[in-house]
Design a protein around this motif. Sequence first.
Motif, PDB file in Angstrom:
ATOM      1  N   ASP A  76     -19.552  36.201  36.554  1.00  0.00           N
ATOM      2  CA  ASP A  76     -20.275  35.237  35.725  1.00  0.00           C
ATOM      3  C   ASP A  76     -20.223  33.841  36.346  1.00  0.00           C
ATOM      4  OD1 ASP A  76     -20.902  37.209  33.866  1.00  0.00           O
ATOM      5  OD2 ASP A  76     -19.149  36.776  32.620  1.00  0.00           O
ATOM      6  N   ASP A  80     -23.260  31.399  37.701  1.00  0.00           N
ATOM      7  CA  ASP A  80     -23.509  30.087  37.111  1.00  0.00           C
ATOM      8  C   ASP A  80     -23.202  28.899  38.014  1.00  0.00           C
ATOM      9  OD1 ASP A  80     -24.463  31.269  34.849  1.00  0.00           O
ATOM     10  OD2 ASP A  80     -22.735  30.824  33.591  1.00  0.00           O
ATOM     11  N   LYS A  83     -26.259  27.202  39.453  1.00  0.00           N
ATOM     12  CA  LYS A  83     -27.003  26.469  38.415  1.00  0.00           C
ATOM     13  C   LYS A  83     -26.300  25.160  38.082  1.00  0.00           C
ATOM     14  CE  LYS A  83     -27.611  30.478  35.858  1.00  0.00           C
ATOM     15  NZ  LYS A  83     -27.681  31.111  34.542  1.00  0.00           N
ATOM     16  N   TYR A  87     -27.494  21.240  38.485  1.00  0.00           N
ATOM     17  CA  TYR A  87     -27.358  20.241  37.423  1.00  0.00           C
ATOM     18  C   TYR A  87     -26.642  19.004  37.969  1.00  0.00           C
ATOM     19  CZ  TYR A  87     -26.642  18.205  32.841  1.00  0.00           C
ATOM     20  OH  TYR A  87     -26.668  17.354  31.774  1.00  0.00           O
ATOM     21  N   PHE A 157     -20.432  25.644  26.750  1.00  0.00           N
ATOM     22  CA  PHE A 157     -21.047  26.889  27.195  1.00  0.00           C
ATOM     23  C   PHE A 157     -19.920  27.812  27.639  1.00  0.00           C
ATOM     24  CE2 PHE A 157     -24.243  23.670  27.745  1.00  0.00           C
ATOM     25  CZ  PHE A 157     -25.421  24.285  27.350  1.00  0.00           C
ATOM     26  N   ARG A 160     -21.781  31.702  30.050  1.00  0.00           N
ATOM     27  CA  ARG A 160     -23.145  31.558  30.564  1.00  0.00           C
ATOM     28  C   ARG A 160     -23.568  30.102  30.421  1.00  0.00           C
ATOM     29  NH1 ARG A 160     -25.906  35.375  31.621  1.00  0.00           N
ATOM     30  NH2 ARG A 160     -27.957  35.178  32.467  1.00  0.00           N
ATOM     31  N   PHE A 161     -24.023  29.533  31.521  1.00  0.00           N
ATOM     32  CA  PHE A 161     -24.537  28.177  31.493  1.00  0.00           C
ATOM     33  C   PHE A 161     -26.042  28.238  31.517  1.00  0.00           C
ATOM     34  CE2 PHE A 161     -26.175  24.434  33.800  1.00  0.00           C
ATOM     35  CZ  PHE A 161     -25.797  23.471  32.888  1.00  0.00           C
ATOM     36  N   ASP A 162     -26.651  27.666  30.501  1.00  0.00           N
ATOM     37  CA  ASP A 162     -28.096  27.537  30.438  1.00  0.00           C
ATOM     38  C   ASP A 162     -28.402  26.049  30.528  1.00  0.00           C
ATOM     39  OD1 ASP A 162     -28.553  30.312  29.993  1.00  0.00           O
ATOM     40  OD2 ASP A 162     -27.909  30.020  27.928  1.00  0.00           O
ATOM     41  N   GLU A 163     -29.160  25.656  31.530  1.00  0.00           N
ATOM     42  CA  GLU A 163     -29.420  24.239  31.728  1.00  0.00           C
ATOM     43  C   GLU A 163     -29.940  23.629  30.435  1.00  0.00           C
ATOM     44  OE1 GLU A 163     -31.805  21.178  34.592  1.00  0.00           O
ATOM     45  OE2 GLU A 163     -31.233  23.113  35.360  1.00  0.00           O
ATOM     46  N   VAL A 164     -29.481  22.436  30.159  1.00  0.00           N
ATOM     47  CA  VAL A 164     -29.774  21.797  28.888  1.00  0.00           C
ATOM     48  C   VAL A 164     -30.888  20.773  28.959  1.00  0.00           C
ATOM     49  CG1 VAL A 164     -27.506  22.202  27.907  1.00  0.00           C
ATOM     50  CG2 VAL A 164     -27.870  20.185  29.302  1.00  0.00           C
TER      51      VAL A 164
END
Length: 165
Positions: A76, A80, A83, A87, A157, A160-164
Amino acid sequence: MESVRYHTFISLLLCLLIMGCSSIEDNNEVTERVHVGDRVPLFTVEVEADGVHRSFSTAQLTGETVIVFFNTTCPDCQRDLPKLNQYYLKHKADEGFQMVAISREEGEEDVAAYWKDKGLQIPYFAQNDRRIYELFASSIIPRVYFVSAKGIVTRIFIERFDEVD
């Protein structure tokens, strides 16, 4: 007999991959020590960024701060970290922005090699133990904490990192 061993091995491997980044405690509970709205725990580390060492402290926040906990062998985290690096590159010039990646039970040599191999630029601290990590939680990585300049956790997070943006 060979087929049974193979299937047992595959089943065990899948279980390890699923739980590989978790390290859930013996009682199967995850202890969350920091929540949105809490003050970030105080710690200071020497981070490495582009061959330069500098101090990072949660007592001296200058703007939005992102704290990442990882281990380079965690699938994981491997997914990430690129990503998170994007960021970081997108925001590193923003006034007061800070980001630090802190390894969980992984030394300098391994982290430095991974950073170089993957071209990551996030400032990092190689933590051989769980000293800082344990201030935040008992298990599960990656973990990403967004902290305001006032030291308040604004977003979290986990896994899982989801761009904000």
